[in-house]
Design an enzyme around this catalytic site. Structure first.
Site, PDB file in Angstrom:
ATOM      1  N   CYS A 186     -40.049  -9.112  32.322  1.00  0.00           N
ATOM      2  CA  CYS A 186     -39.703  -8.696  33.989  1.00  0.00           C
ATOM      3  C   CYS A 186     -38.323  -7.630  33.616  1.00  0.00           C
ATOM      4  O   CYS A 186     -36.923  -8.541  33.189  1.00  0.00           O
ATOM      5  CB  CYS A 186     -39.253  -9.667  34.586  1.00  0.00           C
ATOM      6  SG  CYS A 186     -38.051  -9.160  36.306  1.00  0.00           S
TER       7      CYS A 186
ATOM      8  N   SER B 194     -35.262 -10.852  36.175  1.00  0.00           N
ATOM      9  CA  SER B 194     -36.294 -12.281  35.389  1.00  0.00           C
ATOM     10  C   SER B 194     -36.941 -12.668  36.150  1.00  0.00           C
ATOM     11  O   SER B 194     -37.263 -14.539  35.558  1.00  0.00           O
ATOM     12  CB  SER B 194     -34.695 -12.586  34.719  1.00  0.00           C
ATOM     13  OG  SER B 194     -34.210 -12.993  35.353  1.00  0.00           O
ATOM     14  N   CYS B 195     -37.893 -11.820  37.144  1.00  0.00           N
ATOM     15  CA  CYS B 195     -39.039 -13.009  37.465  1.00  0.00           C
ATOM     16  C   CYS B 195     -39.638 -13.622  36.631  1.00  0.00           C
ATOM     17  O   CYS B 195     -40.299 -13.664  35.445  1.00  0.00           O
ATOM     18  CB  CYS B 195     -39.393 -11.856  38.307  1.00  0.00           C
ATOM     19  SG  CYS B 195     -39.242 -11.080  39.792  1.00  0.00           S
TER      20      CYS B 195
END
Length: 207
Positions: free
Chosen positions: A106, A110-111
């Site tokens: 990501c 921080s997906c």
């Protein structure tokens, strides 16, 4: 790669902000002591979360019909086996082959698919990984002791708030006689992010 991630680096979601506030309050009241939170997080990171993804991978290895559904519509296929929820609403599965290796990042924040893989590892959220794996994926993978031949294409998938990814690693050689529940035990979180590959299996040997 691309897409609107829906939030900015460093920004906490409502859930994250509330959980941190709750943890702080419980510590102040003396209801949380020592490293109990860290232990709980470690269990979720290493066991409960990744186990969900491992179940999906193992089922895909033994059930061609499920594998096809997983690659066609991962969100629906995961729900078939009870996996889903917040941060896992829109899933895409990408398959590693002899010719193609997939890795997930990501780049903006921080997906990450929490219901499938548990808590994200620290390095996944760190800026060096998020920037370098796009520019020099082969070098970054080598730092995870993943060395791919030059004829293997590396595809980097950029997660977002609209789409999160699950890597379907290749089934290890030597596992032909293993049952599905035994295969689950071989699947690692890092292999489902794509930074590692699963070693060949040898009966009686634990990797």
């Amino acid at each position: 790669m691309g897409g609107n991630h829906g939030h900015h680096p460093g920004e906490l979601s409502d859930g994250e902000a509330r959980s941190r506030a709750l943890e702080s309050l419980l510590r102040e009241k003396g209801l949380l002591q020592g490293d109990i939170v860290d232990k709980i997080v470690d269990v979720y990171t290493s066991d409960i979360g990744p186990l969900n993804g491992a179940r999906a991978v193992a089922k895909a290895w033994v059930d061609d019909s499920f594998r096809a559904r997983l690659l066609d519509n991962a969100t629906a296929a995961l729900r078939e086996i009870g996996i889903g929820g917040m941060q896992g609403e829109y899933m895409v599965a990408v398959e590693n082959t002899d010719a193609v290796h997939n890795v997930v990042v990501c780049t903006l924040c921080s997906c990450y698919p929490w219901p499938v893989l548990g808590l994200p590892p620290t390095w996944y959220k760190d800026a060096p990984y998020r920037s370098r794996v796009v520019r020099e994926p082969r070098a970054v993978l080598a730092e995870f002791d993943t060395h791919l031949s030059d004829d293997v294409e590396i595809r980097v998938w950029d997660s977002s708030s609209e789409m999160r990814y699950l890597v379907l690693p290749q089934r290890p050689q030597g596992t032909e006689d293993l049952a599905e529940d035994q295969l689950v035990e071989l699947v690692t979180r890092d292999s489902m992010i794509g930074v590692t590959v699963l070693p060949d299996y040898h009966a009686g040997v634990t990797a």
